[in-house]
Design a protein around this motif. Structure first.
Motif, PDB file in Angstrom:
ATOM      1  N   ARG A 189      -4.681   4.776  -2.100  1.00  0.00           N
ATOM      2  CA  ARG A 189      -4.895   4.299  -0.730  1.00  0.00           C
ATOM      3  C   ARG A 189      -6.336   4.538  -0.287  1.00  0.00           C
ATOM      4  NH1 ARG A 189       0.569   5.941  -0.177  1.00  0.00           N
ATOM      5  NH2 ARG A 189      -0.026   8.069   0.406  1.00  0.00           N
ATOM      6  N   LEU A 198       0.814  -1.209   0.000  1.00  0.00           N
ATOM      7  CA  LEU A 198       0.000   0.000   0.000  1.00  0.00           C
ATOM      8  C   LEU A 198       0.851   1.264   0.000  1.00  0.00           C
ATOM      9  CD1 LEU A 198      -2.957  -0.863   2.414  1.00  0.00           C
ATOM     10  CD2 LEU A 198      -2.694  -1.331  -0.028  1.00  0.00           C
ATOM     11  N   ASP A 199       2.095   1.162   0.492  1.00  0.00           N
ATOM     12  CA  ASP A 199       2.929   2.363   0.505  1.00  0.00           C
ATOM     13  C   ASP A 199       3.427   2.750  -0.878  1.00  0.00           C
ATOM     14  OD1 ASP A 199       4.906   0.493   0.071  1.00  0.00           O
ATOM     15  OD2 ASP A 199       5.910   0.787   1.984  1.00  0.00           O
ATOM     16  N   ASP A 211      -2.123   8.883  -2.781  1.00  0.00           N
ATOM     17  CA  ASP A 211      -3.226   9.128  -1.844  1.00  0.00           C
ATOM     18  C   ASP A 211      -4.557   8.608  -2.381  1.00  0.00           C
ATOM     19  OD1 ASP A 211      -1.464  10.308  -0.109  1.00  0.00           O
ATOM     20  OD2 ASP A 211      -1.954  12.369  -0.687  1.00  0.00           O
ATOM     21  N   ARG A 271      -0.700  -4.549   5.119  1.00  0.00           N
ATOM     22  CA  ARG A 271      -0.557  -3.326   4.329  1.00  0.00           C
ATOM     23  C   ARG A 271      -0.259  -3.644   2.867  1.00  0.00           C
ATOM     24  NH1 ARG A 271      -2.947   0.644   5.690  1.00  0.00           N
ATOM     25  NH2 ARG A 271      -1.435   2.096   4.767  1.00  0.00           N
TER      26      ARG A 271
END
Length: 413
Positions: free
Chosen positions: A370, A362-363, A367, A391
């Motif tokens: 996510r 997810l990193d 924006d 994640r």
């Protein structure tokens, strides 16, 4: 191997094959891969839009079976010269995939010759994965032993279906019985075995597809790929569909067949690691294709072959005659290239990595991406536990059926 994306027109590629310094700077620390394309086929299957040629279309110097390996060697000379400009020098190759076409139309010694050329110019890691695609009619135990002794570790057999009328619709000419012989011969030679299947052909029933899956599983390969048939413009099958002679594949039918494949393969001990690929153990996953999905650099040699290094994609001239002429003159066979901007690289990373069972971290998402994850979990397209605990964006079974929808939402389209 998976189909390569359709290339845009691009910009002219430099005649010397030079790559930008910032692209070369990205190579150290990456898993460098190599694809070797063999464009020859006995016949052209009606559904295939790969860059292939029958021998009646060729037979010219540099583009014949007898001289082809030498032409590839000359491109690898250029590749080693250019990749040698990367920090740290020529990268060591971790995977090689020989695809086509029908690579096994070449003599086994010619396939080994191309492998040796890559080894001599780049070097191979000790546990390198070296795969060739194979038509089951064109290999036997002697042929496969030559490959194994020459350094090949894996063979991908084009089974497609076990049902004669489905093979006839696909215009596959191999004898279904030869699939078993090829698998048995490959195992005897000590090679890992993958079987390639296609589902969704016009006239293929769910029972037909079940029969093909059961036949493939009974052969106990290490790996199975199952791809939905895509009818491409410009193919014979595309023209047949356009004229109303064949129906287009049905989305619901293909979804049913995908779910059946996953059910039967999981029950037989195979685990999905990419939307269209299952392996009995992690060590049997196709590391070469994983390099594509993980955005690692690769060099593709041969007519029409595609390459990607550090955000630069290029593709070679398609016809073997033009290819042989260029490499014979010491000129790069690259026809055109595309330099991806930051947004294009991001979109491609999302598109490819979300297909993997390991998931998309997810990193890596922006924006908007996510923010989309919670809705995709709520809709049953991403695994909730993986998103919260690990994640990572990991597709559910339903998500695998709707991968394009997941990608569009992650990219805020």
């Amino acid at each position: 191997m998976p189909p390569m994306p359709q290339m845009p027109d691009g910009e002219p590629a430099p005649n010397d094959g030079a790559l930008p310094a910032d692209a070369l700077a990205s190579v150290p620390g990456s898993a460098f891969a190599m694809y070797l394309h063999v464009p020859f086929c006995v016949t052209r299957c009606g559904y295939c839009d790969f860059n292939t040629y029958t021998l009646t279309e060729l037979g010219v110097p540099g583009a014949s079976l007898d001289t082809y390996a030498g032409a590839v060697e000359r491109e690898l000379d250029l590749a080693a010269r250019e990749m040698g400009k990367a920090p740290g020098g020529v990268p060591t190759v971790q995977t090689i995939f020989v695809g086509g076409g029908t690579p096994t139309m070449l003599a086994a010694t010619d396939l080994v010759r191309m492998l040796d050329a890559a080894r001599e110019r780049f070097g191979l890691v000790d546990d390198a994965e070296v795969t060739t695609e194979a038509n089951p009619d064109s290999v036997d135990e002697t042929y496969l032993r030559v490959l194994a002794e020459g350094g090949f570790t894996r063979v991908s057999v084009g089974m497609q279906s076990s049902v004669p009328h489905v093979l006839a619709t696909l215009e596959r000419t191999h004898d279904p019985a030869n699939v078993e012989r090829a698998v048995r011969a490959a195992k005897a030679a000590g090679l890992q075995v993958s079987l390639d299947l296609i589902y969704g052909a016009p006239g293929e029933s769910l029972d037909d597809w079940r029969a093909s899956l059961e036949a493939a599983i009974a052969l106990d390969p290490d790996h199975i790929s199952a791809y939905a048939l895509v009818v491409e413009e410009g193919t014979k099958m595309g023209a047949q569909v356009h004229r109303g002679e064949l129906p287009l594949p049905d989305d619901d039918d293909e979804a049913d067949k995908y779910e059946l494949a996953d059910e039967l393969l999981q029950a037989a001990g195979y685990r999905w690691y990419e939307v269209s690929n299952w392996a009995k153990e992690p060590r049997f996953q196709c590391r070469h294709n994983l390099a594509y999905w993980r955005d690692e650099p690769w060099w593709g040699a041969g007519p029409g072959a595609h390459s990607h290094v550090g955000g630069v994609r290029w593709w070679n001239v398609k016809h073997p005659r033009a290819y042989a002429q260029r490499v014979g003159e010491g000129t790069s066979p690259a026809l055109a290239r595309e330099i991806l901007d930051e947004r294009q690289r991001y979109e491609e990373k999302v598109l490819l990595r979300v297909r993997l069972a390991e998931g998309l971290p997810l990193d890596l998402l922006d924006d908007a991406g996510r923010r989309a994850v919670a809705g995709l979990v709520a809709d049953g397209l991403l695994e909730g536990t993986s998103a919260v605990r690990d994640r990572r964006a990991v597709l559910t079974l339903r998500g695998r059926l709707l991968t394009d929808t997941v990608v569009r939402r992650l990219l805020d389209y």
